[in-house]
Design a protein around this motif. Structure first.
Motif, PDB file in Angstrom:
ATOM      1  N   PHE A  62     -18.033   6.344  -6.281  1.00  0.00           N
ATOM      2  CA  PHE A  62     -16.891   7.214  -6.529  1.00  0.00           C
ATOM      3  C   PHE A  62     -15.782   6.426  -7.204  1.00  0.00           C
ATOM      4  CE2 PHE A  62     -16.754   5.619  -2.197  1.00  0.00           C
ATOM      5  CZ  PHE A  62     -15.461   5.129  -2.052  1.00  0.00           C
ATOM      6  N   VAL A  63     -14.757   7.141  -7.634  1.00  0.00           N
ATOM      7  CA  VAL A  63     -13.633   6.537  -8.348  1.00  0.00           C
ATOM      8  C   VAL A  63     -12.341   6.924  -7.635  1.00  0.00           C
ATOM      9  CG1 VAL A  63     -12.368   6.484 -10.540  1.00  0.00           C
ATOM     10  CG2 VAL A  63     -14.871   6.605 -10.543  1.00  0.00           C
ATOM     11  N   ILE A  64     -11.514   5.933  -7.406  1.00  0.00           N
ATOM     12  CA  ILE A  64     -10.182   6.156  -6.837  1.00  0.00           C
ATOM     13  C   ILE A  64      -9.170   5.910  -7.950  1.00  0.00           C
ATOM     14  CG2 ILE A  64      -8.443   5.265  -5.230  1.00  0.00           C
ATOM     15  CD1 ILE A  64     -10.586   6.750  -3.754  1.00  0.00           C
ATOM     16  N   ALA A  65      -8.281   6.871  -8.176  1.00  0.00           N
ATOM     17  CA  ALA A  65      -7.194   6.707  -9.149  1.00  0.00           C
ATOM     18  C   ALA A  65      -5.913   6.425  -8.373  1.00  0.00           C
ATOM     19  CB  ALA A  65      -7.037   7.951  -9.996  1.00  0.00           C
ATOM     20  N   ILE A  66      -5.224   5.373  -8.774  1.00  0.00           N
ATOM     21  CA  ILE A  66      -3.954   5.001  -8.157  1.00  0.00           C
ATOM     22  C   ILE A  66      -2.872   5.154  -9.216  1.00  0.00           C
ATOM     23  CG2 ILE A  66      -2.630   3.142  -7.070  1.00  0.00           C
ATOM     24  CD1 ILE A  66      -5.269   2.049  -5.970  1.00  0.00           C
ATOM     25  N   LYS A  67      -1.813   5.887  -8.852  1.00  0.00           N
ATOM     26  CA  LYS A  67      -0.690   6.147  -9.760  1.00  0.00           C
ATOM     27  C   LYS A  67       0.591   5.679  -9.080  1.00  0.00           C
ATOM     28  CE  LYS A  67      -3.269  10.141 -11.182  1.00  0.00           C
ATOM     29  NZ  LYS A  67      -3.452  11.557 -11.089  1.00  0.00           N
ATOM     30  N   PRO A  68       0.904   4.371  -9.216  1.00  0.00           N
ATOM     31  CA  PRO A  68       2.083   3.839  -8.527  1.00  0.00           C
ATOM     32  C   PRO A  68       3.364   4.574  -8.932  1.00  0.00           C
ATOM     33  CG  PRO A  68       0.736   2.066  -9.425  1.00  0.00           C
ATOM     34  CD  PRO A  68       0.206   3.348  -9.981  1.00  0.00           C
ATOM     35  N   ASP A  69       4.217   4.830  -7.947  1.00  0.00           N
ATOM     36  CA  ASP A  69       5.493   5.491  -8.243  1.00  0.00           C
ATOM     37  C   ASP A  69       6.676   4.546  -8.043  1.00  0.00           C
ATOM     38  OD1 ASP A  69       5.414   5.392  -5.483  1.00  0.00           O
ATOM     39  OD2 ASP A  69       5.763   7.533  -5.174  1.00  0.00           O
ATOM     40  N   GLU A  70       6.379   3.246  -7.889  1.00  0.00           N
ATOM     41  CA  GLU A  70       7.432   2.241  -7.805  1.00  0.00           C
ATOM     42  C   GLU A  70       6.880   0.895  -8.236  1.00  0.00           C
ATOM     43  OE1 GLU A  70       8.399   2.584  -3.649  1.00  0.00           O
ATOM     44  OE2 GLU A  70       6.965   1.039  -3.100  1.00  0.00           O
ATOM     45  N   GLY A  71       7.755  -0.046  -8.486  1.00  0.00           N
ATOM     46  CA  GLY A  71       7.356  -1.404  -8.836  1.00  0.00           C
ATOM     47  C   GLY A  71       7.024  -1.573 -10.311  1.00  0.00           C
ATOM     48  N   TYR A  72       6.460  -2.713 -10.624  1.00  0.00           N
ATOM     49  CA  TYR A  72       6.127  -3.073 -11.995  1.00  0.00           C
ATOM     50  C   TYR A  72       5.208  -2.052 -12.672  1.00  0.00           C
ATOM     51  CZ  TYR A  72       7.731  -7.844 -10.848  1.00  0.00           C
ATOM     52  OH  TYR A  72       8.469  -8.936 -10.466  1.00  0.00           O
ATOM     53  N   GLY A  75       4.367   4.589 -13.053  1.00  0.00           N
ATOM     54  CA  GLY A  75       4.058   5.454 -14.187  1.00  0.00           C
ATOM     55  C   GLY A  75       2.665   5.269 -14.758  1.00  0.00           C
ATOM     56  N   GLY A  76       1.931   4.260 -14.308  1.00  0.00           N
ATOM     57  CA  GLY A  76       0.583   4.029 -14.816  1.00  0.00           C
ATOM     58  C   GLY A  76      -0.476   4.702 -13.954  1.00  0.00           C
ATOM     59  N   THR A  77      -1.645   4.835 -14.512  1.00  0.00           N
ATOM     60  CA  THR A  77      -2.798   5.348 -13.770  1.00  0.00           C
ATOM     61  C   THR A  77      -3.909   4.313 -13.878  1.00  0.00           C
ATOM     62  OG1 THR A  77      -2.218   7.641 -14.254  1.00  0.00           O
ATOM     63  CG2 THR A  77      -4.493   7.213 -13.565  1.00  0.00           C
ATOM     64  N   PHE A  78      -4.407   3.897 -12.723  1.00  0.00           N
ATOM     65  CA  PHE A  78      -5.420   2.851 -12.664  1.00  0.00           C
ATOM     66  C   PHE A  78      -6.604   3.355 -11.847  1.00  0.00           C
ATOM     67  CE2 PHE A  78      -1.197   1.129 -13.003  1.00  0.00           C
ATOM     68  CZ  PHE A  78      -1.296   0.335 -14.126  1.00  0.00           C
ATOM     69  N   GLU A  79      -7.772   3.352 -12.468  1.00  0.00           N
ATOM     70  CA  GLU A  79      -8.977   3.852 -11.804  1.00  0.00           C
ATOM     71  C   GLU A  79      -9.849   2.683 -11.353  1.00  0.00           C
ATOM     72  OE1 GLU A  79     -10.782   6.507 -14.608  1.00  0.00           O
ATOM     73  OE2 GLU A  79      -9.518   8.168 -13.911  1.00  0.00           O
ATOM     74  N   ILE A 131      -8.622   0.916  -0.010  1.00  0.00           N
ATOM     75  CA  ILE A 131      -7.685   1.675  -0.844  1.00  0.00           C
ATOM     76  C   ILE A 131      -6.255   1.236  -0.561  1.00  0.00           C
ATOM     77  CG2 ILE A 131      -6.764   3.983  -1.305  1.00  0.00           C
ATOM     78  CD1 ILE A 131      -9.640   5.039  -0.786  1.00  0.00           C
ATOM     79  N   PHE A 132      -5.928   1.030   0.712  1.00  0.00           N
ATOM     80  CA  PHE A 132      -4.589   0.540   1.067  1.00  0.00           C
ATOM     81  C   PHE A 132      -4.349  -0.828   0.435  1.00  0.00           C
ATOM     82  CE2 PHE A 132      -1.814  -1.958   3.832  1.00  0.00           C
ATOM     83  CZ  PHE A 132      -0.656  -1.199   3.754  1.00  0.00           C
ATOM     84  N   GLY A 133      -5.351  -1.708   0.475  1.00  0.00           N
ATOM     85  CA  GLY A 133      -5.225  -3.033  -0.135  1.00  0.00           C
ATOM     86  C   GLY A 133      -5.004  -2.957  -1.636  1.00  0.00           C
ATOM     87  N   LEU A 134      -5.726  -2.057  -2.312  1.00  0.00           N
ATOM     88  CA  LEU A 134      -5.540  -1.888  -3.759  1.00  0.00           C
ATOM     89  C   LEU A 134      -4.131  -1.394  -4.061  1.00  0.00           C
ATOM     90  CD1 LEU A 134      -8.946  -0.238  -4.730  1.00  0.00           C
ATOM     91  CD2 LEU A 134      -8.212  -2.587  -5.199  1.00  0.00           C
ATOM     92  N   SER A 135      -3.664  -0.454  -3.267  1.00  0.00           N
ATOM     93  CA  SER A 135      -2.308   0.065  -3.448  1.00  0.00           C
ATOM     94  C   SER A 135      -1.281  -1.049  -3.277  1.00  0.00           C
ATOM     95  CB  SER A 135      -2.057   1.198  -2.448  1.00  0.00           C
ATOM     96  OG  SER A 135      -0.748   1.663  -2.545  1.00  0.00           O
ATOM     97  N   LEU A 136      -1.520  -1.891  -2.301  1.00  0.00           N
ATOM     98  CA  LEU A 136      -0.609  -3.007  -2.038  1.00  0.00           C
ATOM     99  C   LEU A 136      -0.558  -3.984  -3.213  1.00  0.00           C
ATOM    100  CD1 LEU A 136       1.261  -3.999   0.203  1.00  0.00           C
ATOM    101  CD2 LEU A 136      -0.648  -5.344   1.095  1.00  0.00           C
ATOM    102  N   LEU A 137      -1.685  -4.158  -3.899  1.00  0.00           N
ATOM    103  CA  LEU A 137      -1.696  -5.041  -5.071  1.00  0.00           C
ATOM    104  C   LEU A 137      -0.726  -4.563  -6.143  1.00  0.00           C
ATOM    105  CD1 LEU A 137      -5.450  -5.947  -5.690  1.00  0.00           C
ATOM    106  CD2 LEU A 137      -3.664  -7.366  -4.675  1.00  0.00           C
ATOM    107  N   PHE A 138      -0.530  -3.254  -6.244  1.00  0.00           N
ATOM    108  CA  PHE A 138       0.381  -2.738  -7.265  1.00  0.00           C
ATOM    109  C   PHE A 138       1.831  -2.782  -6.814  1.00  0.00           C
ATOM    110  CE2 PHE A 138      -3.611  -1.037  -8.834  1.00  0.00           C
ATOM    111  CZ  PHE A 138      -3.511  -1.425 -10.155  1.00  0.00           C
ATOM    112  N   SER A 139       2.072  -2.688  -5.522  1.00  0.00           N
ATOM    113  CA  SER A 139       3.462  -2.752  -5.061  1.00  0.00           C
ATOM    114  C   SER A 139       3.903  -4.198  -4.841  1.00  0.00           C
ATOM    115  CB  SER A 139       3.662  -1.925  -3.787  1.00  0.00           C
ATOM    116  OG  SER A 139       2.863  -2.418  -2.741  1.00  0.00           O
ATOM    117  N   GLU A 140       2.948  -5.086  -4.536  1.00  0.00           N
ATOM    118  CA  GLU A 140       3.276  -6.492  -4.295  1.00  0.00           C
ATOM    119  C   GLU A 140       2.212  -7.411  -4.897  1.00  0.00           C
ATOM    120  OE1 GLU A 140       3.981  -7.269  -0.134  1.00  0.00           O
ATOM    121  OE2 GLU A 140       4.876  -5.301   0.146  1.00  0.00           O
ATOM    122  N   PRO A 141       2.197  -7.569  -6.225  1.00  0.00           N
ATOM    123  CA  PRO A 141       1.210  -8.481  -6.828  1.00  0.00           C
ATOM    124  C   PRO A 141       1.385  -9.890  -6.254  1.00  0.00           C
ATOM    125  CG  PRO A 141       2.649  -7.506  -8.512  1.00  0.00           C
ATOM    126  CD  PRO A 141       3.104  -6.995  -7.189  1.00  0.00           C
TER     127      PRO A 141
END
Length: 185
Positions: A62-72, A75-79, A131-141
């Motif tokens: 399956f594919v998870i799309a992450i669309k961060p709404d804060e941080g660096y 506005g992007g979409t990452f699958e 999924i939580f870990g991936l999300s964290l990578l975008f909020s806190e690289p």
């Protein structure tokens, strides 16, 4: 005493037989049962979505799309594609970013540096944990555990320049000699 190696070998043999039969056996592996449970319990925020490119019958891919709404990366979409082994949860899912991204913890080939996908994986973890870990990578690289050393050095030394390079990459421009495709929504 349970002989774990013989259990694992038996499960691997059953998985190989299912593949050899074209996956026509109706019995689900323990990994398929567990991933079905994990997916049914997912409570994705509005910034994430899940898709099954091979149909809902193939829960192991399956594919998870992450669309961060804060941080660096706002506005992007990452699958991220997930390939869950039949030995799940005893083996972690294989996760790959489908888009080239300028990120310290994701290399230009889409490999992800997340400790729970490697040495810190434990069977008590779930798809939700990943999924939580991936999300964290975008909020806190994390520049201290990089796969993309150039991006990590950029973030550690000059955060303003890193922010400009992330934005340029997300807009579909060049960072160094690498061209990125736009991921802005």
């Amino acid at each position: 005493m349970i002989k774990l190696f013989s259990v694992k070998a038996k499960q691997e043999k059953e998985a190989a037989e299912r593949e050899a039969n074209g996956g026509t056996t109706s019995r689900q592996s323990s990994g398929e049962v567990r991933v079905a449970k994990d997916i049914s319990e997912l409570a994705l925020p509005r910034t994430m979505s899940i898709a099954f490119p091979n149909g809902k019958d193939d829960l192991l891919n399956f594919v998870i799309a992450i669309k961060p709404d804060e941080g660096y990366y706002r506005g992007g979409t990452f699958e991220f594609s997930f390939a869950v082994p039949t030995m799940y949860p005893h083996e972690p899912p294989k996760v790959r970013c489908e888009r080239k991204v300028y990120h310290p913890n994701i290399d230009l080939d889409g490999n992800v540096c997340l400790n729970i996908l490697r040495e810190d994986w434990k069977p008590v973890l779930s798809i939700s944990s990943v999924i939580f870990g991936l999300s964290l990578l975008f909020s806190e690289p994390n520049p201290d555990d990089p796969l993309n050393k150039e991006a990590a050095e950029d973030l550690a030394r000059t955060p303003q320049n890193f922010a400009m390079n992330v934005r340029r990459a997300m807009q579909g421009g060049y960072v160094g000699q690498h061209r990125f495709s736009s991921c802005l929504r």
